[in-house]
Design a protein around this motif. Structure first.
Motif: not given
Length: 313
Positions: A144-147, A160-162, A185
């Motif tokens: 998982y990577t948020s950005v 991935v978030g963004t 997302e």
């Protein structure tokens, strides 16, 4: 098209052999069922219903559907007219393009004047349900990577978030020769230059859960369309801006696909709930579409559905 989705058999694992559903009350009676897998890719469901001591058994045989049975051209699943009058259609030599709408009569499907008399472009009314987009089993365990922003090479399965890029930047999905699953997302592939690339000999399955934008004039996948499958979750939206060039198969049966300009170019196939220019022009779709048929019996892991082969009492 009929389909069954059960989490315990959704990906039809080789370990699955049978599943029993115990007596379940329904109205004044009850029923029970057993699901078996006599061969890989197929299921048999036998169900017995009992009311006031009288029983009846039904049996249905199901075969796992293939991608080429879904990606046949352009299909809009929401009831109502389908206006492709501003989207000229071309296709690979020897192929037939199906233009399917959830319409009462095919007169509710509008094509560009140049396509109206083409015998290889066939209008069809189709209200059969399609399975919704389901995120891959085990996706919560992906890296998982948020950005993710800027130029990146992304390997392996990722969540991935963004995921974004800007001018002259390159995002590359490295398939490493297999099927790569990316759950995003928000996708923001901005221009005015740079690419979204697929590298390696494998296939990318890109799931968009909220929103996605591919901007002008970005090339998304310069390889064959069969290297990239894009799934847009229920209620989400994928926006393709002017001069965007996308080689992909888009599956968004309960989502919106916006093609913003007559310069938007898509090669592959499209399935969407709503296919339109923008929210202010809901009755039309812009751009240029070139249909590339998938090989027969193409089988991947992103869409799971079963066709009914026979039904008997």
């Amino acid at each position: 098209m009929q389909y069954i989705r059960e989490n315990y058999i959704e990906f039809n694992p080789s370990s699955f052999t049978s599943k029993s559903i115990p007596d379940t009350t329904l109205g004044e009676g009850y029923f029970n069922s057993i699901i078996t897998k006599p061969f890989f890719g197929g299921l048999v469901v036998q169900s017995t219903g009992v009311v006031a001591g009288v029983s009846e058994k039904v049996s249905v045989s199901l075969s796992k559907g293939n991608y080429n049975g879904i990606f046949k051209g352009v299909r809009q699943t929401k009831p109502g007219s389908l206006d492709l009058g501003a989207m000229p259609i071309t296709y690979e030599p020897g192929s037939t393009v199906m233009i399917e709408g959830n319409v009462t009569t095919i007169d509710q499907i509008t094509l560009a004047t140049s396509n109206n008399s083409d015998p290889n472009i066939v209008k069809s009314a189709n209200s059969d349900p399609l399975p919704p987009v389901v995120l891959p089993a085990g996706y919560l365990g992906y890296t998982y990577t948020s950005v993710f922003s800027g130029s990146n090479v992304i390997k392996g399965n990722n969540r991935v978030g963004t995921l974004s890029k800007g001018n002259n930047q390159v995002v590359a999905f490295d398939t490493m020769g297999g099927e790569q699953f990316i759950v995003v997302e928000n996708l923001d592939i901005s221009g005015p230059h740079g690419t979204l690339d697929v590298v390696g000999t494998g296939v990318v399955h890109l799931f968009i859960t909220s929103s996605g934008t591919i901007d002008t004039p970005v090339n998304a996948n310069t390889e064959e369309p069969s290297k990239l499958f894009i799934y847009v979750a229920d209620g989400a939206k994928l926006t393709l801006q002017a001069n965007c060039q996308l080689n992909a198969y888009i599956y968004a049966p309960y989502a919106t696909i916006e093609m913003q300009s007559d310069q938007t170019q898509i090669r592959g196939a499209i399935v969407g709930n709503i296919i339109q220019k923008n929210t202010a022009s809901t009755g039309e779709a812009h751009g240029n579409f070139h249909f590339v048929p998938l090989p027969d019996n193409t089988d991947y892991s992103g869409i799971i559905y079963y066709n009914i082969d026979y039904f008997s009492n």
